[in-house]
Design a protein around this motif. Structure first.
Motif, PDB file in Angstrom:
ATOM      1  N   UNK A 126      75.661  24.721  54.765  1.00 38.87           N
ATOM      2  CA  UNK A 126      76.725  24.181  54.723  1.00 38.87           C
ATOM      3  C   UNK A 126      77.119  22.850  55.458  1.00 38.87           C
ATOM      4  N   UNK A 127      75.964  22.106  56.137  1.00 40.29           N
ATOM      5  CA  UNK A 127      75.888  20.739  56.707  1.00 40.29           C
ATOM      6  C   UNK A 127      75.134  19.907  56.142  1.00 40.29           C
ATOM      7  N   UNK A 128      75.281  18.604  56.324  1.00 39.07           N
ATOM      8  CA  UNK A 128      74.647  17.718  56.035  1.00 39.07           C
ATOM      9  C   UNK A 128      74.244  16.892  57.223  1.00 39.07           C
ATOM     10  N   UNK A 129      73.171  16.605  57.431  1.00 33.00           N
ATOM     11  CA  UNK A 129      72.331  16.116  58.650  1.00 33.00           C
ATOM     12  C   UNK A 129      71.601  14.754  58.644  1.00 33.00           C
ATOM     13  N   UNK A 130      72.066  13.578  59.000  1.00 30.63           N
ATOM     14  CA  UNK A 130      71.630  12.270  58.999  1.00 30.63           C
ATOM     15  C   UNK A 130      70.787  12.240  60.281  1.00 30.63           C
ATOM     16  N   UNK A 131      69.707  11.631  60.083  1.00 31.20           N
ATOM     17  CA  UNK A 131      68.805  11.441  61.457  1.00 31.20           C
ATOM     18  C   UNK A 131      68.121  10.085  61.141  1.00 31.20           C
ATOM     19  N   UNK A 132      68.048   9.312  62.347  1.00 37.08           N
ATOM     20  CA  UNK A 132      67.211   8.255  62.346  1.00 37.08           C
ATOM     21  C   UNK A 132      66.185   8.165  63.762  1.00 37.08           C
ATOM     22  N   UNK A 133      64.984   8.052  63.475  1.00 40.22           N
ATOM     23  CA  UNK A 133      64.183   8.080  64.596  1.00 40.22           C
ATOM     24  C   UNK A 133      63.413   6.768  64.876  1.00 40.22           C
ATOM     25  N   UNK A 134      63.244   6.528  66.065  1.00 38.74           N
ATOM     26  CA  UNK A 134      62.544   5.107  66.275  1.00 38.74           C
ATOM     27  C   UNK A 134      61.413   5.413  67.416  1.00 38.74           C
ATOM     28  N   UNK A 135      60.554   4.383  67.557  1.00 36.89           N
ATOM     29  CA  UNK A 135      59.398   4.401  68.421  1.00 36.89           C
ATOM     30  C   UNK A 135      59.880   3.414  69.547  1.00 36.89           C
ATOM     31  N   UNK A 136      61.164   3.308  69.866  1.00 30.63           N
ATOM     32  CA  UNK A 136      61.676   2.199  70.968  1.00 30.63           C
ATOM     33  C   UNK A 136      61.665   2.693  72.194  1.00 30.63           C
ATOM     34  N   UNK A 137      62.140   2.343  72.876  1.00 30.40           N
ATOM     35  CA  UNK A 137      62.273   2.321  74.354  1.00 30.40           C
ATOM     36  C   UNK A 137      62.553   3.803  74.982  1.00 30.40           C
ATOM     37  N   UNK A 138      63.194   4.566  74.268  1.00 31.88           N
ATOM     38  CA  UNK A 138      63.506   6.091  74.587  1.00 31.88           C
ATOM     39  C   UNK A 138      64.758   5.644  75.422  1.00 31.88           C
ATOM     40  N   UNK A 190      63.272   7.568  70.315  1.00 27.83           N
ATOM     41  CA  UNK A 190      64.474   8.285  70.340  1.00 27.83           C
ATOM     42  C   UNK A 190      64.919   8.798  68.996  1.00 27.83           C
ATOM     43  N   UNK A 191      65.718   9.938  68.891  1.00 28.18           N
ATOM     44  CA  UNK A 191      66.379  10.152  67.639  1.00 28.18           C
ATOM     45  C   UNK A 191      67.880  10.495  67.763  1.00 28.18           C
ATOM     46  N   UNK A 192      68.673   9.717  66.883  1.00 27.14           N
ATOM     47  CA  UNK A 192      69.935  10.141  66.668  1.00 27.14           C
ATOM     48  C   UNK A 192      70.396  10.870  65.530  1.00 27.14           C
ATOM     49  N   UNK A 193      71.204  11.762  65.710  1.00 25.65           N
ATOM     50  CA  UNK A 193      71.892  12.669  64.659  1.00 25.65           C
ATOM     51  C   UNK A 193      73.355  12.743  64.314  1.00 25.65           C
ATOM     52  N   UNK A 212      72.177  12.721  70.469  1.00 33.51           N
ATOM     53  CA  UNK A 212      70.533  12.027  70.609  1.00 33.51           C
ATOM     54  C   UNK A 212      69.642  12.781  71.397  1.00 33.51           C
ATOM     55  N   UNK A 213      68.326  12.618  71.046  1.00 30.75           N
ATOM     56  CA  UNK A 213      67.460  13.186  71.691  1.00 30.75           C
ATOM     57  C   UNK A 213      66.288  12.312  71.834  1.00 30.75           C
ATOM     58  N   UNK A 214      65.557  12.608  72.883  1.00 27.55           N
ATOM     59  CA  UNK A 214      64.435  11.724  73.192  1.00 27.55           C
ATOM     60  C   UNK A 214      63.641  12.326  74.463  1.00 27.55           C
ATOM     61  N   UNK A 215      62.232  12.112  74.337  1.00 27.98           N
ATOM     62  CA  UNK A 215      61.306  12.943  75.183  1.00 27.98           C
ATOM     63  C   UNK A 215      61.445  12.310  76.725  1.00 27.98           C
ATOM     64  N   UNK A 216      61.817  10.768  76.667  1.00 35.62           N
ATOM     65  CA  UNK A 216      62.028  10.244  77.775  1.00 35.62           C
ATOM     66  C   UNK A 216      61.618   8.651  77.539  1.00 35.62           C
ATOM     67  N   UNK A 217      61.549   8.074  78.689  1.00 37.66           N
ATOM     68  CA  UNK A 217      61.278   6.343  78.625  1.00 37.66           C
ATOM     69  C   UNK A 217      60.039   6.014  77.626  1.00 37.66           C
TER      70      UNK A 217
END
Length: 544
Positions: free
Chosen positions: A466-478, A534-537, A525-530
């Protein structure tokens, strides 16, 4: 010759069996009413409504005290004297009841001319009373006085007119398009006033024509209905604009009711137990009142801080609009200059100037976007943004924004990848505003591009539960753990974000949060660190 010691006192004999009831139905309401009226008068800082209310309470209490003396005294002369003044007092408290109802309805005082009219209406009863014509005789065998017929008729006319007017006050809101809460408030206060005065007046009339005055005595037990309604008005409807008093009044009322038991108990042991209970209750009440005093002081302090905060927010709001409009005007004027250099408005220019003009135009556009972003956030905070909610395909919004931003990303040497299935059968329906959802997705993708030096940016869209989830992930600075705390807050940005993006304001992600929450969704947002990306949902409710 009759021995005076064996003479029967008819006042005692005719009321002896009712004296306990008379005391209980008169004295306790008097004490509770005067306590309530005094508390209201003091705590409401002597405002108009509290003055009228106290005057009504005092006059009615005088009538109760006089009536209680008539029921419990053995002195013929005292009964005769007080009986002669009760009709006048009754006329006065009915007129004050009308004044009370009128001030409640108008929320303001009546004019001087109306005050004069009300005063003049009391003069006939006053004149008849002070000229000793209000009572025409005394029936000693039953200890009752004979009322002046004209005065009785005058009193009934005044009471009837007042009750009709209060009834009109009650009915008027039902002919207006007013919220039910306001109608309920009027019905509670005016209805209880009308009920009490009408029952009181009717029983007074029936008692006078039948001679059965016990009827009037028992009608006084309806007085608690009126008091309960007034208490409700004071403490729930807040018509006197103060708090905390409710507990004080209830505790004091309980003490008074406990004291009223002394009229009923006869044995010494029961009296001692009742007195001991009252003493303990008083002691506990003192402790309770002290705690309430501390709570009240804290509440007043918080209210003052809230007022100061509200004032500061208004000042900030005015400053934001002033500054942003001024800055936006400057950006717009500069933009036209750069645009004029590019389109030849100011004549031919060489490639070097063209290049600088293009950079300037892009910078001005970014500045205008930042100003618009700050203004949008300010409007969202005030709740003035109107969202045109309708069923839309979230995928279409994402694809259009992705296509626009892909060129910008590739110019920076970044890869843009979409894992969303581009099929006509795949429809991701949500309830939302196309413009603002597109604005939120645009900010997230723009944010990923600015904070990714190399690598790629990947978007995805999932449907389930019942949910729609958009995500955008990058290889940036974290994102560091410390920076995660300030994400999605007003002006919140990473510790070193300005070093990478000099245009960082901290309003981009905050605006995304406001938009998504207005759509009853959530963003995180989620990130494993610098240095680890990062990933935004964004998660929204799916429309089936």
């Amino acid at each position: 010759m009759i021995d005076i010691n064996t003479t029967i006192n008819t006042c005692y004999e005719t009321t002896n069996s009712l004296r306990v009831v008379a005391n209980y139905s008169h004295i306790i309401p008097v004490v509770l009413s005067l306590i309530l009226g005094t508390f209201v008068f003091i705590k409401a800082k002597f405002n108009l409504f509290s003055k009228v209310f106290l005057a009504f309470i005092i006059v009615f209490s005088l009538w109760l005290i006089g009536d209680a003396i008539i029921w419990t005294s053995n002195n013929y002369h005292l009964i005769y004297a007080i009986w002669s003044s009760l009709v006048y007092i009754e006329v006065v408290f009915y007129i004050l009841g009308f004044y009370f109802a009128t001030v409640f309805v108008k929320k303001s005082d009546i004019s001087i001319s109306w005050k004069i009219v009300l005063f003049v209406l009391t003069l006939p009863a006053l004149f008849i009373t002070i000229t000793q014509q209000s009572v025409t005789g005394f029936n000693y065998p039953v200890c009752e006085a004979f009322n002046n017929n004209f005065l009785d008729q005058y009193k009934l006319i005044i009471e009837g007119i007042i009750l009709i007017i209060i009834l009109i006050y009650i009915l008027i809101p039902f002919f207006k398009r007013l919220p039910w809460n306001q109608k309920k408030d009027d019905l509670m206060v005016l209805g209880s006033t009308f009920l009490f005065l009408s029952v009181f007046g009717i029983t007074e009339y029936l008692a006078s024509i039948t001679g059965y005055y016990e009827m009037n005595l028992y009608s006084l037990f309806l007085l608690p209905i009126f008091l309960v309604a007034i208490i409700y008005s004071v403490f729930e409807l807040d018509i006197f604009n103060f708090h905390i008093l409710g507990t004080h009044y209830l505790v004091v009322g309980l003490i008074v009711l406990m004291g009223g038991q002394l009229f009923f108990v006869t044995s010494t042991a029961n009296r001692l137990l009742t007195i001991l209970t009252i003493i303990l209750l008083v002691g506990l009440s003192i402790i309770l009142f002290r705690n309430l005093k501390r709570e009240s002081d804290q509440r007043v302090h918080i209210e003052k801080l809230n007022i100061q905060l509200e004032s500061l927010l208004k000042q900030r709001e005015s400053l934001v609009h002033l500054v942003t409009h001024k800055i936006k005007g400057s950006f717009t004027r500069s933009k036209y200059i750069f645009a004029g250099l590019l389109d030849g408005t100011f004549g031919e220019t060489n490639p070097a100037i063209q290049k600088v003009a293009k950079m300037g135009l892009e910078s001005e556009d970014a500045g205008i976007h930042t100003v618009d972003l700050v203004l949008d956030v300010a409007n969202m905070q005030k709740g003035v943004v109107k969202y045109e909610m309708k069923v839309i395909d979230f995928k279409e919004i994402i694809f259009k924004t992705f296509a626009e931003k892909k060129i910008q990303a590739e110019e920076r040497g970044l890869q843009m990848e979409s894992k969303i299935h581009d099929s006509k059968d795949d429809i991701y329906s949500v309830l939302g505003d196309v413009f603002w959802l597109r604005e939120a997705i645009n900010n997230l993708i723009d944010n990923a591009i600015k904070y990714t030096k190399e690598g790629k940016i990947t978007i995805n869209l999932e449907d389930g539960n019942g949910k729609i989830k958009f995500s955008i992930k990058d290889t940036g600075i974290g994102i560091t753990d410390e920076d995660k705390k300030s994400l999605f807050t007003e002006g919140g940005r990473g510790k070193d974000s300005v070093k990478i993006n000099v245009d960082s304001t901290g309003y981009g992600l905050y605006s995304v949060k406001l938009i998504i929450e207005a759509h009853k969704g959530k963003v995180w947002a989620e990130s494993e660190g610098p240095g680890k990306g990062s990933a935004f949902y964004v998660e929204l409710d799916a429309v089936v």
